[in-house]
Enzyme design. Sequence first.
Site, PDB file in Angstrom:
ATOM      1  N   ASP A 145      -3.592   5.940  -2.611  1.00  0.00           N
ATOM      2  CA  ASP A 145      -3.633   5.894  -1.046  1.00  0.00           C
ATOM      3  C   ASP A 145      -2.637   6.542  -0.268  1.00  0.00           C
ATOM      4  O   ASP A 145      -2.671   7.168   0.582  1.00  0.00           O
ATOM      5  CB  ASP A 145      -4.058   4.517  -0.591  1.00  0.00           C
ATOM      6  N   ASP A 190       4.975   6.401  -1.160  1.00  0.00           N
ATOM      7  CA  ASP A 190       6.087   5.999  -0.298  1.00  0.00           C
ATOM      8  C   ASP A 190       7.504   6.279  -0.557  1.00  0.00           C
ATOM      9  O   ASP A 190       7.973   7.467  -0.256  1.00  0.00           O
ATOM     10  CB  ASP A 190       6.104   4.393  -0.216  1.00  0.00           C
ATOM     11  N   VAL A 221       1.565   1.112   7.772  1.00  0.00           N
ATOM     12  CA  VAL A 221       0.423   1.456   8.086  1.00  0.00           C
ATOM     13  C   VAL A 221      -0.641   0.787   7.283  1.00  0.00           C
ATOM     14  O   VAL A 221      -0.240   0.172   6.244  1.00  0.00           O
ATOM     15  CB  VAL A 221       0.088   2.995   7.821  1.00  0.00           C
ATOM     16  N   ASP A 243      -2.796  -2.542   2.737  1.00  0.00           N
ATOM     17  CA  ASP A 243      -3.075  -3.844   3.320  1.00  0.00           C
ATOM     18  C   ASP A 243      -1.684  -4.306   3.871  1.00  0.00           C
ATOM     19  O   ASP A 243      -0.488  -3.980   3.559  1.00  0.00           O
ATOM     20  CB  ASP A 243      -3.350  -4.910   2.023  1.00  0.00           C
ATOM     21  N   ARG A 279      -7.508  -4.361   4.505  1.00  0.00           N
ATOM     22  CA  ARG A 279      -7.950  -3.055   3.211  1.00  0.00           C
ATOM     23  C   ARG A 279      -9.313  -2.639   3.668  1.00  0.00           C
ATOM     24  O   ARG A 279      -9.597  -1.604   3.388  1.00  0.00           O
ATOM     25  CB  ARG A 279      -7.951  -3.568   1.954  1.00  0.00           C
TER      26      ARG A 279
END
Length: 184
Positions: free
Chosen positions: A104, A107, A157, A163, A169
């Site tokens: 997803d 980071d 985000v 989440d 989610r």
Amino acid sequence: MQLSDIADDLTDILYTEEQIQDKIAELAARIDADYAGERLLLVGVLKGAVMVMADLARAITLPVEMDWMAVSSYGSGTQSSGVVRILKDLDSDLTGRKVLIVEDIIDSGLTLSWLRANLESRGAASVEICALLRKPAAAKVQVDVRYAGFEIENEFVIGYGLDYAERYRNLRGIGVLAPHVYRD
Ligand code: PRP
């Protein structure tokens, strides 16, 4: 759940369901072209990648296999350290396999950089990465992402798998979480 259902918890809408699906279709078309005739294994990283995996796998027109890993990064609070523990390993043998990791978000990049090296060490023929979101400003290591969706600012985000304390989610879109939610 729609972004409008939790409007008070958001400071911004980043991507609507439609924008996400358009991007997924674009990534799937590139994957279709690149892996035509191959036996591709998609590896989803639990839990955040569940939505991307479900939609991407169905947008791809090739017959793919799917497997899952759960990993946990040792670190303080929300900062990942790069030391990763496997909570659930793959069921598949990777020897000679073409693998595409589905994520997803990237980071710091520490999880993905560890994961790619780990899967390569199992004898995979190739290991590439597909990530819907990436935060360039948060990067601690550079990760080569072959299929990258959106580049976003360094903000909190949520939605579409992402989440806050296990909530949000199931949001169809992606938004920026309002500070009052995590400060309360
Ligand atoms: C998120 C995301 C990546 C990782 C990225 O997972 O799904 O796996 O963090 O962070 P990094 O680039 O700084 O390593 P998280 O640990 O929040 O778990 P979850 O998918 O279960 O929400």
